[in-house]
Design an enzyme around this catalytic site. Structure first.
Site, PDB file in Angstrom:
ATOM      1  N   VAL A 308       0.778  -1.231  -0.053  1.00 11.94           N
ATOM      2  CA  VAL A 308       0.063  -0.022   0.071  1.00 11.94           C
ATOM      3  C   VAL A 308       0.802   1.362   0.020  1.00 11.94           C
ATOM      4  O   VAL A 308       0.606   2.165  -0.846  1.00 11.94           O
ATOM      5  CB  VAL A 308      -0.725   0.036   1.223  1.00 11.94           C
ATOM      6  CG1 VAL A 308      -1.830   1.125   1.197  1.00 11.94           C
ATOM      7  CG2 VAL A 308      -1.789  -1.442   1.166  1.00 11.94           C
ATOM      8  N   GLU A 311       7.358   3.635   4.001  1.00 14.37           N
ATOM      9  CA  GLU A 311       7.757   4.785   4.904  1.00 14.37           C
ATOM     10  C   GLU A 311       9.063   5.239   4.678  1.00 14.37           C
ATOM     11  O   GLU A 311       9.886   5.564   5.620  1.00 14.37           O
ATOM     12  CB  GLU A 311       7.639   4.700   6.385  1.00 14.37           C
ATOM     13  CG  GLU A 311       8.643   3.507   6.974  1.00 14.37           C
ATOM     14  CD  GLU A 311       7.834   2.301   6.942  1.00 14.37           C
ATOM     15  OE1 GLU A 311       8.419   1.431   7.822  1.00 14.37           O
ATOM     16  OE2 GLU A 311       6.966   1.965   6.291  1.00 14.37           O
ATOM     17  N   ASN A 312       9.866   5.097   3.237  1.00 13.99           N
ATOM     18  CA  ASN A 312      11.106   5.515   3.292  1.00 13.99           C
ATOM     19  C   ASN A 312      11.303   6.852   3.597  1.00 13.99           C
ATOM     20  O   ASN A 312      10.588   7.504   2.960  1.00 13.99           O
ATOM     21  CB  ASN A 312      11.430   5.222   1.617  1.00 13.99           C
ATOM     22  CG  ASN A 312      11.091   3.946   0.994  1.00 13.99           C
ATOM     23  OD1 ASN A 312      11.643   2.749   1.807  1.00 13.99           O
ATOM     24  ND2 ASN A 312      10.376   3.762   0.186  1.00 13.99           N
ATOM     25  N   HIS A 335      -0.090   7.260   8.219  1.00 17.92           N
ATOM     26  CA  HIS A 335       0.586   6.025   8.789  1.00 17.92           C
ATOM     27  C   HIS A 335       2.222   6.328   8.660  1.00 17.92           C
ATOM     28  O   HIS A 335       3.052   5.926   9.500  1.00 17.92           O
ATOM     29  CB  HIS A 335      -0.041   4.826   8.455  1.00 17.92           C
ATOM     30  CG  HIS A 335       0.572   3.797   9.190  1.00 17.92           C
ATOM     31  ND1 HIS A 335       0.199   3.375  10.210  1.00 17.92           N
ATOM     32  CD2 HIS A 335       1.823   2.990   8.557  1.00 17.92           C
ATOM     33  CE1 HIS A 335       0.854   2.217  10.605  1.00 17.92           C
ATOM     34  NE2 HIS A 335       1.776   1.915   9.624  1.00 17.92           N
ATOM     35  N   GLU A 336       2.481   6.625   7.142  1.00 17.30           N
ATOM     36  CA  GLU A 336       4.000   6.790   6.895  1.00 17.30           C
ATOM     37  C   GLU A 336       4.681   8.010   7.349  1.00 17.30           C
ATOM     38  O   GLU A 336       5.669   7.823   8.006  1.00 17.30           O
ATOM     39  CB  GLU A 336       3.980   6.913   5.376  1.00 17.30           C
ATOM     40  CG  GLU A 336       3.094   5.522   4.606  1.00 17.30           C
ATOM     41  CD  GLU A 336       3.506   4.362   5.323  1.00 17.30           C
ATOM     42  OE1 GLU A 336       4.555   3.989   5.748  1.00 17.30           O
ATOM     43  OE2 GLU A 336       2.500   3.586   5.286  1.00 17.30           O
ATOM     44  N   GLU A 358       5.314  -0.859  13.985  1.00 20.15           N
ATOM     45  CA  GLU A 358       4.036  -0.649  13.435  1.00 20.15           C
ATOM     46  C   GLU A 358       2.926  -0.406  14.348  1.00 20.15           C
ATOM     47  O   GLU A 358       2.061   0.178  14.137  1.00 20.15           O
ATOM     48  CB  GLU A 358       3.777  -2.067  12.734  1.00 20.15           C
ATOM     49  CG  GLU A 358       4.619  -2.364  11.523  1.00 20.15           C
ATOM     50  CD  GLU A 358       4.503  -1.144  10.386  1.00 20.15           C
ATOM     51  OE1 GLU A 358       3.643  -0.524  10.403  1.00 20.15           O
ATOM     52  OE2 GLU A 358       5.441  -1.375   9.534  1.00 20.15           O
TER      53      GLU A 358
END
Length: 680
Positions: A308, A311-312, A335-336, A358
Site C-alpha cells: 500500500v 515509509e522510506n 501512517h507513513e 508498526e
C-alpha cells in the site's frame, strides 16, 4: 487548480535539503542510556547472513548506472567499516543470487593501493545469499578500512523493472526498489538487518529524460553528466534505502513537501493531497516533537507496487490505486508520516519485535488523526481495523503463536511472513494500554517525545522502550494486573481494548444496516428505505465496515445479492477500490457469477497485493478455482514477481485441497496467514 509542475529533471537540483544530523550509525546528541544502547552488542538476526556485530558501518556509497534496455543497475558499492573484534578474517555481507559480483577491493588507513580480495557467494536461504570476503592481515580493531564491491543487479526481490505498457502513462519504462523486510540484499550487498544503521550517499547515472528519486535528505542533478547525486545525512537501516527512476514530475505541496508522479497522475495526486501534508506534519510535531528528516515528499507508483505504502525516509512510496479513496489515502499517508518518528528515527532492532515500529506508528497515526479530524473519525477507522483483527483471530485460532507481539523467527523464514494485523492492531492496543496506565494521554504523548529524544537514530528492543516507560511512570508497575510479558509473548486477543464509544454515531449505523440485510428485511420499503438512501453520503470507512460485516455472513442468497447490487449500483460503479474489492469478495463467496465481468475488470486494473491477495484467496477456496487460474494467466505479466509467486501458491493450495491433497505445514505459523491490506 493544480500547482505548477516541472518539465525537466534539472528542477530537482538542490531541492531536497535538510539540516545535517551528523554521520555514522550513532548520530544524535548522546545520553546515558543511548550511549549504553550503542555499546550493547546488537541482537542476533537469523534472517541475516552478515557478521555485522564484528564491524561498525560508518557510511556507504553507491555508484550505479541504470540500463533500461538490459534491466540492470551496475557499478560499485563502497563500505566504510571499522573492525570491532580482533582476529576477524572474513567480512560477510547479505546478498542475493540475482546479484553478479565482479570484484572486491580493500583499502585500509595508511594503505597505499587497494588490495584485491578473494570472495565467494554461498547459499543462505531462499530469500538471500552470503557474500563472504577474505580480509587482508592488515585489518586491525579500530583501524578504518574501505571495501569496494563491483557488481550488477537485475531482476531480484527488491527491484521491479516496468516496461512502458505497465506504467500508468504507458509511454516510458520505470524501475523502483522495495527493500522491506529483507529484499534490499538483491539491490546492493549490505548488512541487511534493522539492527544496523548508517548514513549513505549515491550517484545514479541515467539516460536522458529520466528522473531518479531516492530516500535521501539532499539531492542534485548534473545535466551534463546525466547523474543524480544523493545524500542521506541521518543513519538508516538498509531496508529504508529506496530508489525510483522513470518519467516523473513534481508539484510542491508545502514548504517541506512535494508530490511526485507520472505526468498523467500528478494533477489527481495534487488535488487529493492539497495542503494536507503540512497539516498532518504540524499535528505530528505538536505530539511527538520536531520532524527530523527535513523533507516529506511522496511518490505515487504504478499499481504493481507490491505494498500500500512504504515509509522510506524523506520519500514515501505509495501505490497509485489508493488515490481512488480519499479517506484511505489520508490514513496511509498519515501512517507513513508517523513512521518518521516510530520505525525510521527509532527502529526495532529485531524483526521479531516489529510491533515496536508498526504498533507505535499505528497509535501515533490515530493520535494525529484525532487531532486533525476528531475522535469520532479516528474511532471509526479503529473499529474497521479491530474488526478485521477479530476475523483474523477466528481464522488462525487463539493459540496460534503468530498472534504474539514478540514472535520467534526461525532460520530460513522470511521476516515478511510475520507482517500481519497483530503486528499493527495488537501492537496498537498494547500502546493504548500503556497510555491508560499513565492515566493521561497528554502525559503519554510527552513520554513518546522523550522516547524519540532518547533513542533517535538508533535501533532498540522492547526492553529499552518498557524500561523508559517504567522510569517515567514507576507507579504503573504496581497497578493490579499489569503483565508486560503476557502482552509480548501471550497468544490470542489483546488483553485490553481501547474505548471507541466516541465513534458510535458513525459505527452503529453500519452494523445496523448489515443486520437489516441479513435478517431478510433488505427489500422492505417505507422508513427503512430512507436509511438505504443515506449510504451514498456515508464515509468510505462506514461503507467498508458495513461490507466487512456482510462478509461475516457470506455466502448470501442470490436474491439478496441482486437487491444489493441494484440498490448500491452507483456506489459499486464508483472509483473506490476499497469498496469494490469487498463487494467482489461477497460475490465470490456467494458464487454470484453475474459480477464476474466486474471481477475480471478489477483484477486487470488493480495489480497490487492489497487487492489481489484477498480475491485470489476467496476464489481459490471455493468453486471459482478455475477463475483464479484463468485470471492469473491473463494478468501475470502485470504482477510484481513476489506477488505472482504468492498468488501461484494460493492457487496451488486451493487445488490441493480440492483434490484432498494438502500441502506440507509451512515453516512458520505466519506463512499460513493471508495477506492483510495494511501499509508497511
Amino acid at each position: 487548480m493544480s500547482a505548477p509542475t516541472s518539465s525537466s529533471p534539472a528542477s530537482l537540483c538542490c531541492c531536497r535539503k535538510s539540516p545535517s544530523t551528523g554521520s555514522g550509525h550513532c548520530a544524535g546528541e548522546p545520553t546515558a542510556s543511548s550511549v549504553a544502547a550503542a555499546r550493547r552488542r546488537p541482537p542476533a538476526d537469523v534472517a541475516s547472513a552478515a557478521n555485522f556485530a564484528d564491524f561498525c558501518l560508518r557510511h556507504f556509497h553507491l555508484d550505479l548506472r541504470v540500463n533500461f534496455a538490459l534491466k540492470e543497475m551496475s557499478g560499485w558499492l563502497v563500505l566504510d567499516l571499522l573492525p570491532l573484534v580482533a582476529g576477524v578474517r572474513t567480512l560477510v555481507l547479505d546478498a542475493h543470487p540475482s546479484l553478479t559480483v565482479h570484484a572486491v577491493d580493500c583499502k585500509t588507513s595508511g594503505g597505499r593501493e587497494p588490495a584485491s580480495l578473494a570472495f565467494r557467494l554461498e547459499p543462505f536461504s531462499d530469500f538471500g545469499s552470503a557474500l563472504k570476503i577474505d580480509l587482508p592481515e592488515l585489518v586491525k580493531v579500530g583501524v578504518h578500512m574501505q571495501i569496494t564491491v563491483r557488481y550488477a543487479a537485475t531482476d531480484g526481490p527488491a527491484m521491479w523493472w516496468l516496461d512502458a505498457e505497465l506504467t500508468c502513462g504507458q509511454d516510458r519504462p520505470l524501475v523502483f526498489t522495495q527493500g522491506h523486510s529483507v529484499s534490499n540484499r538483491s539491490f546492493f550487498p549490505c548488512f541487511d538487518s534493522p539492527a544496523v544503521k548508517s548514513t549513505y550517499t549515491a550517484a545514479i547515472r541515467v539516460p536522458d529524460d529520466v528522473t531518479v528519486l531516492m530516500s535521501a535528505s539532499r539531492s542534485c542533478y548534473s545535466k551534463a553528466e546525466r547523474v543524480f547525486r544523493f545524500s542521506m545525512d541521518a543513519p538508516v537501516p538498509a531496508y529504508l534505502v529506496a530508489l525510483v527512476a522513470g518519467n516523473l514530475r513534481h508539484a510542491d505541496l508545502g514548504p517541506r513537501s512535494r508530490v511526485w508522479a507520472e505526468p498523467c497522475l500528478l494533477p489527481c495526486a495534487v488535488q487529493k493531497l492539497g495542503g494536507s501534508v503540512e497539516r498532518w506534519l504540524s499535528a505530528a510535531e505538536g505530539l511527538f516533537g520536531r520532524y527530523l528528516w527535513g523533507r516529506c515528499d511522496l511518490v505515487f507508483l504504478p499499481p504493481s507496487f507490491p505494498m500500500v505504502a512504504m515509509e522510506n525516509p524523506c520519500l514515501t512510496f505509495i501505490v497509485a490505486s489508493i488515490l481512488e479513496s480519499g479517506e484511505l489515502l489520508l490514513i496511509d499517508v498519515v501512517h507513513e508520516i508517523a513512521h518518521a518518528w516510530f520505525g525510521n528515527a527509532v527502529t526495532n532492532a529485531s524483526w521479531e519485535e516489529m510491533w515496536l515500529s508498526e504498533g507505535l506508528a499505528t497509535y501515533a497515526q490515530r493520535r494525529i488523526t484525532a487531532q486533525a479530524y476528531g475522535a469520532a473519525f479516528t474511532c471509526l477507522e479503529s473499529a474497521v481495523r479491530l474488526d478485521a483483527l477479530r476475523r483474523q483471530l477466528r481464522l488462525v485460532g487463539d493459540g496460534n503463536p503468530v498472534t504474539r507481539l514478540r514472535v520467534q523467527l526461525e532460520p530460513g523464514v522470511n521476516p515478511s511472513t510475520l507482517i500481519n494485523l497483530f503486528t499493527y492492531e495488537k501492537g496498537f492496543c498494547f500502546v493504548s494500554y500503556l497510555s491508560s496506565l499513565c492515566g493521561d494521554v497528554g502525559r503519554f504523548d510527552g513520554f513518546l517525545r522523550d522516547y524519540i529524544s532518547e533513542f533517535k537514530f538508533q535501533s532498540v528492543v522492547a526492553q529499552d522502550f518498557l524500561d523508559l516507560f517504567l522510569a517515567t511512570f514507576p507507579q504503573a508497575a504496581h497497578k493490579e494486573g499489569v503483565d508486560f510479558q503476557l502482552w509480548l509473548t501471550g497468544c490470542g486477543a489483546p488483553p485490553y481494548q481501547p474505548d471507541l464509544s466516541a465513534g458510535a454515531a458513525l459505527i452503529q449505523p453500519a452494523r445496523d444496516l448489515c443486520r437489516t440485510w441479513t435478517e431478510g428485511r433488505g427489500a422492505n420499503t417505507g422508513g427503512e428505505a430512507a436509511a438505504f438512501s443515506d449510504v451514498a453520503g456515508w464515509s468510505t470507512f462506514q461503507v467498508v465496515l458495513f461490507l466487512d460485516c456482510m462478509l461475516d455472513h457470506a455466502p448470501l442468497p442470490h436474491e439478496v445479492m441482486w437487491q444489493m447490487r441494484e440498490r448500491y449500483a452507483s456506489l459499486l460503479d464508483g472509483l473506490n477500490a476499497e469498496v469494490q474489492v469487498r463487494w467482489l469478495q461477497l460475490a465470490v463467496r456467494s458464487l454470484f457469477y453475474a459480477d464476474l465481468p466486474r471481477l475480471a475488470a478489477f483484477l486487470q486494473k488493480h495489480t497490487s497485493r492489497m487487492y489481489t491477495v484477498p480475491l485470489y484467496e476467496d476464489l481459490s477456496a471455493g468453486a471459482m478455482r478455475a477463475v483464479a487460474a484463468d485470471m492469473l494467466r491473463r494478468t501475470r505479466q502485470r504482477l510484481h514477481p513476489n506477488l505472482r509467486r504468492t498468488l501461484q501458491q494460493i492457487i496451488a493450495r486451493g487445488q490441493q485441497e480440492a483434490h484432498g491433497h494438502f500441502a506440507p505445514a509451512p515453516q512458520s505459523p505466519a506463512a499460513s496467514l493471508p495477506d492483510i491490506n495494511v501499509s508497511a
